[in-house]
Design a protein around this motif. Structure first.
Motif, PDB file in Angstrom:
ATOM      1  N   GLU A  12      14.966  -0.841  -0.559  1.00 47.27           N
ATOM      2  CA  GLU A  12      13.877  -1.285   0.303  1.00 47.27           C
ATOM      3  C   GLU A  12      14.388  -1.932   1.594  1.00 47.27           C
ATOM      4  O   GLU A  12      13.833  -1.753   2.675  1.00 47.27           O
TER       5      GLU A  12
ATOM      6  N   TYR B 152      13.712  -1.422  -5.014  1.00 42.71           N
ATOM      7  CA  TYR B 152      12.355  -1.364  -5.563  1.00 42.71           C
ATOM      8  C   TYR B 152      12.234  -0.251  -6.591  1.00 42.71           C
ATOM      9  O   TYR B 152      12.519   0.916  -6.293  1.00 42.71           O
TER      10      TYR B 152
ATOM     11  N   ASN C 166       5.476  -3.480  -4.387  1.00 46.32           N
ATOM     12  CA  ASN C 166       5.593  -2.236  -3.620  1.00 46.32           C
ATOM     13  C   ASN C 166       5.536  -2.562  -2.132  1.00 46.32           C
ATOM     14  O   ASN C 166       5.472  -3.730  -1.736  1.00 46.32           O
TER      15      ASN C 166
ATOM     16  N   THR D 146      11.465  -5.117  -8.977  1.00 43.76           N
ATOM     17  CA  THR D 146      12.461  -5.229  -7.912  1.00 43.76           C
ATOM     18  C   THR D 146      13.700  -5.979  -8.382  1.00 43.76           C
ATOM     19  O   THR D 146      13.594  -6.931  -9.153  1.00 43.76           O
TER      20      THR D 146
END
Length: 261
Positions: A90, A132, A163, A227
């Motif tokens: 991410e 993620y 998210n 995560t």
């Protein structure tokens, strides 16, 4: 406007009772009727699974599924560090003196995420990486390097989504959500792994016993998409130049190498 609507929705669905009901359903035999459609919608690679889809008794068993031996080879590069999870990278960057990091344009306090200002001092100037896991991903967490576990602690009690929408519009999921932290000592310094619980179901189960870990060892699992954040002590880690933001990675894939300070 969208941000406010999103936050209201999350507050309504983040209630502890709602989470308990969802967890109860996902662990019940009744949830088995959703297995085929879940696997289809999320395009789960069933050829990698250690068991046949029809043998899972509920959704949670599918979430925490194991894989066939050998489908996630661990890179053996000398001093190599590997991805601990199947995920999308991410974000990554350097930990600034303010002990903050920017994710999806939003500033997060690493100090609040870690909850130990003294411990965090040695990570200032080091690299952070955020992985993620989506609902489709393999949910087990492996050690990215070989070392010794020197510290473990737990923080947080929320379960906001992690998210891209949660990162951008949510109420600081990396610093508010339930999370388990593990610090590892390796030959060149320290690395901190932060396992962050996700929306609705906050379970993070430890599977590794003992203090020593070998690169690739399974350490824990999430019961839903979530995560992992890695923090590397300053001057001890060089990022693999082939790694890019929003790139998908698999457990065991080389993400960088350790180096002497």
């Amino acid at each position: 406007m969208f941000e406010r609507i999103y936050q209201i929705f999350i507050e309504l669905t983040n209630h502890a009772l709602f989470s308990k009901l969802l967890q109860k359903f996902s662990t019940s035999r009744a949830s088995a009727v959703l297995l085929s459609s879940y696997a289809r919608v999320y395009k789960i690679n069933q050829s990698e699974m250690a068991d046949n889809l029809k043998n899972y008794e509920n959704l949670q068993q599918l979430f925490i599924r194991q894989l066939k031996e050998g489908v996630r080879p661990i890179d053996q590069t000398l001093n190599g560090v590997v991805s601990p999870v199947d995920a999308v990278i991410e974000e990554y960057g350097y930990i600034d003196p303010a002990k903050e990091m920017k994710v999806k344009g939003k500033v997060y306090s690493i100090e609040e995420m870690v909850g130990n200002d003294k411990l965090l001092e040695k990570y200032i100037g080091g690299l952070f990486m955020i992985f993620y896991l989506s609902p489709r991903d393999y949910h087990r967490i492996h050690s990215p390097l070989s070392g010794t576990i020197t510290n473990m602690w737990t923080l947080g009690n929320r379960s906001y989504p992690v998210n891209k929408w949660g990162m951008k519009y949510g109420k600081d999921p990396l610093t508010k959500n339930y999370r388990k932290l593990t610090e590892l000592l390796h030959p060149y310094g320290n690395m901190l792994m932060v396992k962050v619980g996700a929306m609705f179901i906050n379970s993070i189960e430890r599977t590794h016993e003992g203090e020593s870990v070998t690169k690739g060892d399974e350490m824990a699992y999430f019961t839903f998409g979530s995560t992992v954040v890695l923090l590397f002590e300053k001057g001890t880690f060089i990022l693999n130049p082939n790694i890019e933001k929003e790139q998908p990675v698999k457990v065991g894939q080389l993400i960088g190498v350790l180096k002497e300070k």
